[in-house]
Design a protein around this motif. Structure first.
Motif, mmCIF file in Angstrom:
data_model
loop_
_atom_site.group_PDB
_atom_site.id
_atom_site.type_symbol
_atom_site.label_atom_id
_atom_site.label_comp_id
_atom_site.label_asym_id
_atom_site.label_seq_id
_atom_site.Cartn_x
_atom_site.Cartn_y
_atom_site.Cartn_z
ATOM 1 N N LEU A 104 0.837 -1.190 0.000
ATOM 2 C CA LEU A 104 0.000 0.000 0.000
ATOM 3 C C LEU A 104 0.876 1.246 0.000
ATOM 4 N N ILE A 105 0.661 2.134 -0.966
ATOM 5 C CA ILE A 105 1.376 3.411 -1.040
ATOM 6 C C ILE A 105 0.463 4.517 -0.530
ATOM 7 N N SER A 127 11.420 -3.313 -8.459
ATOM 8 C CA SER A 127 12.611 -3.813 -9.149
ATOM 9 C C SER A 127 13.719 -4.202 -8.168
ATOM 10 N N TRP A 128 13.885 -3.407 -7.106
ATOM 11 C CA TRP A 128 14.846 -3.778 -6.079
ATOM 12 C C TRP A 128 14.552 -3.020 -4.795
ATOM 13 N N ILE A 129 15.209 -3.431 -3.724
ATOM 14 C CA ILE A 129 14.973 -2.866 -2.390
ATOM 15 C C ILE A 129 16.321 -2.525 -1.776
ATOM 16 N N GLN A 130 16.391 -1.343 -1.169
ATOM 17 C CA GLN A 130 17.654 -0.853 -0.607
ATOM 18 C C GLN A 130 17.490 -0.538 0.874
ATOM 19 N N LEU A 170 11.760 0.845 -1.431
ATOM 20 C CA LEU A 170 11.254 -0.021 -2.492
ATOM 21 C C LEU A 170 11.259 0.771 -3.797
ATOM 22 N N TYR A 171 12.050 0.301 -4.754
ATOM 23 C CA TYR A 171 12.164 1.012 -6.021
ATOM 24 C C TYR A 171 11.161 0.447 -7.026
ATOM 25 N N ARG A 172 10.353 1.351 -7.550
ATOM 26 C CA ARG A 172 9.321 0.998 -8.542
ATOM 27 C C ARG A 172 9.289 2.076 -9.609
ATOM 28 N N LYS A 173 9.550 1.679 -10.845
ATOM 29 C CA LYS A 173 9.539 2.604 -11.983
ATOM 30 C C LYS A 173 10.453 3.813 -11.743
ATOM 31 N N GLY A 174 11.626 3.523 -11.162
ATOM 32 C CA GLY A 174 12.622 4.566 -10.971
ATOM 33 C C GLY A 174 12.422 5.437 -9.752
ATOM 34 N N ARG A 175 11.365 5.204 -8.976
ATOM 35 C CA ARG A 175 11.110 6.002 -7.788
ATOM 36 C C ARG A 175 11.210 5.137 -6.544
ATOM 37 N N LEU A 225 19.579 -4.275 -13.972
ATOM 38 C CA LEU A 225 18.143 -4.499 -14.083
ATOM 39 C C LEU A 225 17.608 -3.966 -15.406
ATOM 40 N N GLU A 226 16.457 -4.460 -15.807
ATOM 41 C CA GLU A 226 15.857 -4.026 -17.063
ATOM 42 C C GLU A 226 15.451 -2.554 -17.036
ATOM 43 N N THR A 227 15.384 -1.987 -15.830
ATOM 44 C CA THR A 227 15.060 -0.567 -15.691
ATOM 45 C C THR A 227 16.279 0.318 -15.908
#
Length: 285
Positions: free
Chosen positions: A180-181, A196-199, A207-212, A259-261
């Motif tokens: 949930l955002i 895509s990845w988590i830091q 949580l990185y999603r679509k570059g954000r 990553l593909e991003t």
């Protein structure tokens, strides 16, 4: 959204802006306290050296400024004591005691150095520490309350602007499929496979999603426990990747997962073999 470019600039230089904000707050405290002493002296017809209140409050302000940086550091420690809401009172009581005792010690240390430089007398040996602790502790309690409230409001607003993340209630027999955002007045569910990845970011993970990046208040292990291990794999002490987003692994000195991003995620030697075998297995499958 119109605020996004400004927010991105702020986040890139967040440490600098927070330092400037700390200096501004400290300068405000110094000005209010010093001018209050001078005004009270004038109203009471008391003769007071106009320099002394400023020296007195500047030394106190410098101590507060240094302690603010300590509080910034301590509030991001990854430890259950700091993260568990059940320890809320104990956590803030610990921080207040550190703040009050540190303020008293540093303030007097700075004054013992500054007063002679301005031609003023300051006898540190004759200082009544218990009485002064009681006197300063009352003011420190108010200052700490204002700082803690301000920092809590700052974190809440920044997280809302950036988009804070929560996991919905979890069925113990399944892994989370959505998160949930919360952004401003909006809340919406997003499929976890879009990550895509988590830091790791101190007491948060991003949580990185679509570059954000979206902050989630958790530990890396806490996130791993809620995600499907067939889809997400740790590749570094500070990073987790979505295996379906991986395109290649680099073999140069700075190992990384591509990553593909277009993102480049750090890869440690500890996890390299696991990542390679997982990727081979998924390709064969």
């Amino acid at each position: 959204m119109m605020y996004r470019p400004v927010l991105e600039i702020y986040l890139r230089h967040r440490t600098l802006f927070e330092m400037l904000l700390s200096i501004l707050i400290t300068a405000l405290i110094i000005t209010v306290n010093a001018t209050s002493i001078l005004l009270e002296a004038r109203l009471s017809n008391v003769i007071w050296d106009p320099v002394q209140p400023w020296v007195q409050e500047i030394t106190s302000g410098l101590a507060i400024l240094l302690l603010l940086q300590v509080i910034f550091f301590l509030r991001h420690i990854e430890h259950p004591f700091w993260q568990d809401r059940r320890w809320f009172v104990a956590r803030h009581l610990t921080l207040f005691l550190l703040f009050a005792s540190g303020h008293l010690f540093l303030m007097n240390l700075f004054r013992s150095l500054a007063y002679p430089w301005y031609g003023l007398e300051y006898n540190l040996a004759a200082f009544n520490w218990p009485l002064e602790m009681l006197y300063e502790g009352r003011k420190d309690a108010l200052i700490y309350l204002l700082l803690a409230s301000g920092l809590a409001a700052y974190d809440f607003i920044l997280n809302r602007l950036q988009g804070e993340v929560e996991f919905p209630s979890q069925d113990e027999s399944e892994y989370d499929q959505q998160f949930l955002i919360k952004m401003l007045q909006r809340e919406y569910l997003v499929n976890v496979n879009e990550v895509s990845w988590i830091q790791s970011a101190k007491n948060y993970v991003l949580l990185y999603r679509k570059g954000r990046a979206y902050p989630l208040r958790s530990t890396m292990q806490g996130v791993l426990d809620r995600l499907d291990p067939d889809k997400f794999q740790r590749c570094h002490r500070t990073a987790i990747v979505n295996l379906s987003k991986v395109t290649a692994l680099t073999s140069d000195e700075e190992r990384a997962v591509l990553l593909e991003t277009g993102e480049r995620v750090p890869l440690s030697k500890t996890y390299q073999q696991d990542i390679e075998s997982r990727l081979i297995s998924s390709q064969n499958g």
